[in-house]
Design a protein around this motif. Structure first.
Motif, PDB file in Angstrom:
ATOM      1  N   UNK A 287       0.829  -1.211   0.000  1.00 38.35           N
ATOM      2  CA  UNK A 287       0.000   0.000   0.000  1.00 38.35           C
ATOM      3  C   UNK A 287       0.862   1.260   0.000  1.00 38.35           C
ATOM      4  N   UNK A 288       1.809   1.350   0.923  1.00 39.08           N
ATOM      5  CA  UNK A 288       2.634   2.562   1.021  1.00 39.08           C
ATOM      6  C   UNK A 288       3.567   2.750  -0.185  1.00 39.08           C
ATOM      7  N   UNK A 289       4.243   1.685  -0.681  1.00 41.46           N
ATOM      8  CA  UNK A 289       5.063   1.866  -1.895  1.00 41.46           C
ATOM      9  C   UNK A 289       4.260   2.361  -3.104  1.00 41.46           C
ATOM     10  N   UNK A 290       3.014   1.921  -3.230  1.00 46.78           N
ATOM     11  CA  UNK A 290       2.176   2.396  -4.341  1.00 46.78           C
ATOM     12  C   UNK A 290       1.869   3.886  -4.180  1.00 46.78           C
ATOM     13  N   UNK A 291       1.639   4.305  -2.929  1.00 42.77           N
ATOM     14  CA  UNK A 291       1.411   5.735  -2.674  1.00 42.77           C
ATOM     15  C   UNK A 291       2.667   6.537  -2.971  1.00 42.77           C
ATOM     16  N   UNK A 292       3.825   5.960  -2.625  1.00 42.64           N
ATOM     17  CA  UNK A 292       5.094   6.628  -2.900  1.00 42.64           C
ATOM     18  C   UNK A 292       5.304   6.756  -4.416  1.00 42.64           C
ATOM     19  N   UNK A 293       4.925   5.705  -5.153  1.00 37.83           N
ATOM     20  CA  UNK A 293       5.001   5.747  -6.619  1.00 37.83           C
ATOM     21  C   UNK A 293       4.128   6.846  -7.196  1.00 37.83           C
TER      22      UNK A 293
ATOM     23  N   UNK B 223       3.871  12.344  -9.484  1.00 40.50           N
ATOM     24  CA  UNK B 223       3.329  13.715  -9.475  1.00 40.50           C
ATOM     25  C   UNK B 223       4.457  14.742  -9.394  1.00 40.50           C
ATOM     26  N   UNK B 224       5.471  14.447  -8.565  1.00 40.56           N
ATOM     27  CA  UNK B 224       6.590  15.386  -8.378  1.00 40.56           C
ATOM     28  C   UNK B 224       7.441  15.534  -9.635  1.00 40.56           C
ATOM     29  N   UNK B 225       7.586  14.426 -10.378  1.00 40.54           N
ATOM     30  CA  UNK B 225       8.462  14.453 -11.563  1.00 40.54           C
ATOM     31  C   UNK B 225       7.697  14.737 -12.859  1.00 40.54           C
ATOM     32  N   UNK B 226       6.387  14.912 -12.743  1.00 36.88           N
ATOM     33  CA  UNK B 226       5.581  15.219 -13.927  1.00 36.88           C
ATOM     34  C   UNK B 226       5.198  14.005 -14.753  1.00 36.88           C
ATOM     35  N   UNK B 227       5.459  12.798 -14.219  1.00 37.69           N
ATOM     36  CA  UNK B 227       5.044  11.574 -14.921  1.00 37.69           C
ATOM     37  C   UNK B 227       3.637  11.207 -14.430  1.00 37.69           C
ATOM     38  N   UNK B 228       2.659  11.934 -14.968  1.00 42.09           N
ATOM     39  CA  UNK B 228       1.273  11.821 -14.486  1.00 42.09           C
ATOM     40  C   UNK B 228       0.710  10.418 -14.715  1.00 42.09           C
ATOM     41  N   UNK B 229       1.011   9.844 -15.872  1.00 40.02           N
ATOM     42  CA  UNK B 229       0.480   8.506 -16.187  1.00 40.02           C
ATOM     43  C   UNK B 229       0.962   7.477 -15.161  1.00 40.02           C
ATOM     44  N   UNK B 230       2.254   7.537 -14.816  1.00 40.92           N
ATOM     45  CA  UNK B 230       2.827   6.642 -13.807  1.00 40.92           C
ATOM     46  C   UNK B 230       2.160   6.874 -12.450  1.00 40.92           C
ATOM     47  N   UNK B 231       1.969   8.137 -12.110  1.00 39.98           N
ATOM     48  CA  UNK B 231       1.338   8.494 -10.828  1.00 39.98           C
ATOM     49  C   UNK B 231      -0.067   7.910 -10.738  1.00 39.98           C
ATOM     50  N   UNK B 232      -0.841   8.063 -11.816  1.00 41.09           N
ATOM     51  CA  UNK B 232      -2.242   7.623 -11.792  1.00 41.09           C
ATOM     52  C   UNK B 232      -2.366   6.098 -11.846  1.00 41.09           C
ATOM     53  N   UNK B 233      -1.426   5.468 -12.539  1.00 40.64           N
ATOM     54  CA  UNK B 233      -1.414   3.999 -12.554  1.00 40.64           C
ATOM     55  C   UNK B 233      -1.186   3.483 -11.127  1.00 40.64           C
ATOM     56  N   UNK B 234      -0.235   4.103 -10.410  1.00 42.47           N
ATOM     57  CA  UNK B 234       0.022   3.724  -9.019  1.00 42.47           C
ATOM     58  C   UNK B 234      -1.190   3.994  -8.130  1.00 42.47           C
ATOM     59  N   UNK B 235      -1.873   5.107  -8.384  1.00 37.73           N
ATOM     60  CA  UNK B 235      -3.067   5.454  -7.602  1.00 37.73           C
ATOM     61  C   UNK B 235      -4.159   4.403  -7.792  1.00 37.73           C
TER      62      UNK B 235
ATOM     63  N   UNK C  47      -8.519  13.776  -9.863  1.00 38.64           N
ATOM     64  CA  UNK C  47      -7.215  14.049 -10.483  1.00 38.64           C
ATOM     65  C   UNK C  47      -7.094  13.374 -11.855  1.00 38.64           C
ATOM     66  N   UNK C  48      -7.599  12.146 -11.943  1.00 38.49           N
ATOM     67  CA  UNK C  48      -7.548  11.426 -13.222  1.00 38.49           C
ATOM     68  C   UNK C  48      -8.348  12.161 -14.296  1.00 38.49           C
ATOM     69  N   UNK C  49      -9.500  12.679 -13.894  1.00 42.49           N
ATOM     70  CA  UNK C  49     -10.345  13.446 -14.830  1.00 42.49           C
ATOM     71  C   UNK C  49      -9.643  14.744 -15.218  1.00 42.49           C
ATOM     72  N   UNK C  50      -9.097  15.410 -14.205  1.00 41.62           N
ATOM     73  CA  UNK C  50      -8.413  16.699 -14.425  1.00 41.62           C
ATOM     74  C   UNK C  50      -7.232  16.549 -15.394  1.00 41.62           C
ATOM     75  N   UNK C  51      -6.481  15.448 -15.253  1.00 39.10           N
ATOM     76  CA  UNK C  51      -5.302  15.230 -16.100  1.00 39.10           C
ATOM     77  C   UNK C  51      -5.607  14.407 -17.357  1.00 39.10           C
TER      78      UNK C  51
END
Length: 291
Positions: free
Chosen positions: A9-15, A20-32, A59-63
């Motif tokens: 759970x926590x590693x996925x949140x970290x992902x 989000x911090x590095x601008x890789x939105x697709x990676x962020x949302x996949x982890x979410x 966030x997924x809708x927004x991005x």
């Protein structure tokens, strides 16, 4: 994940945060999205899961992450169905429309993984609400679908576990062992996952063994297995499956006309469903206890 769902759970949140911090939105949302599904399978409180679905969904809708958002919808539906009472006919009708629209979309887009997810989550909800024939029909449809898939969705043993519970529930309501080969396949899969990740699957295997003993009329052996499953589920923090184990033990007592013990186990199951956040299921249990 194979070893312990909760530790993912926590590693996925970290992902998600790193994406989000590095601008890789697709990676962020996949982890979410993976975080949400993992939270559900781990038995985390459904109200918390619901809040996170709302947050990440916005966030997924927004991005404009439409594909990831769609992949989250089956678990969103399952959470809603478990939180809200089946007596709320307007809500159930709305949920049914959402489900049908989602499934139609998946069919049109020729997405077998999406369809498989719908069958998995709908099947789990149908089983939890004791709609066993519906749950079995959903598993059969998924099996048909999987014949044309290069890889099936194992979900760290979760899929095989609920398939087994569903097959065993149907055999309780059937005079034939028409599901026996399917049950032995499921048991083989769950045993493999239990060897890889004991904390995820120890209680799952014990509960399936209890259901088999119960089905064979071995009341005392079944009861021992139920009690071991309940203890293991509690130790490993799977509140929802601890609730299911208590409910199945209560069913055994009821079939043996022991209403005192049945009442005790149904009461414990009810408390655990509430702890999980499944108000709808808790209400349904109260309505359907036959005494």
């Amino acid at each position: 994940g194979f070893k312990n769902l909760k530790l993912c759970v926590e590693p996925l949140m970290e992902g998600y945060r790193v994406g989000m911090q590095t601008g890789d939105i697709q990676h962020a949302m996949f982890n979410a999205s993976s975080f949400i599904k993992n939270s559900f399978f781990s038995g985390l409180n459904l109200r918390e899961v619901e809040k996170n679905i709302e947050k990440f969904g916005k966030e997924m809708t927004e991005y404009n992450q439409k594909a990831v958002y769609k992949s989250m919808l089956p678990v969103k539906q399952a959470v809603s169905d478990l939180i809200f009472s089946a007596q709320d006919t307007l809500l159930m009708a709305k949920n049914s429309l959402v489900q049908n629209a989602l499934f139609q979309q998946v069919v049109e887009e020729n997405s077998p993984v999406g369809a498989s997810d719908i069958y998995i989550f709908c099947g789990i909800v149908a089983y939890i609400y004791s709609r066993y024939e519906l749950a079995a029909a959903l598993v059969q449809k998924r099996y048909e679908l999987e014949k044309n898939m290069s890889r099936t969705q194992l979900k760290c043993g979760v899929t095989a576990f609920y398939d087994g519970l569903i097959f065993l529930a149907v055999t309780h309501n059937s005079t034939e062992f028409e599901w026996s080969s399917k049950i032995s396949n499921v048991m083989s899969n769950v045993k493999k996952f239990e060897q890889i990740g004991k904390s995820n699957n120890e209680h799952k295997l014990l509960l399936l063994e209890a259901e088999i003993k119960s089905r064979m009329g071995e009341k005392d052996n079944a009861l021992k297995k139920y009690q071991l499953a309940i203890v293991a589920a509690e130790q490993n923090g799977f509140t929802h499956e601890q609730a299911i184990a208590n409910e199945r033990a209560a069913d055994l007592f009821l079939r043996n006309d022991d209403k005192v013990q049945a009442s005790k186990y149904y009461g414990e199951a009810h408390s655990l469903y509430l702890k999980w956040g499944a108000q709808g299921k808790a209400d349904d249990l109260c309505r359907n206890i036959p005494f």
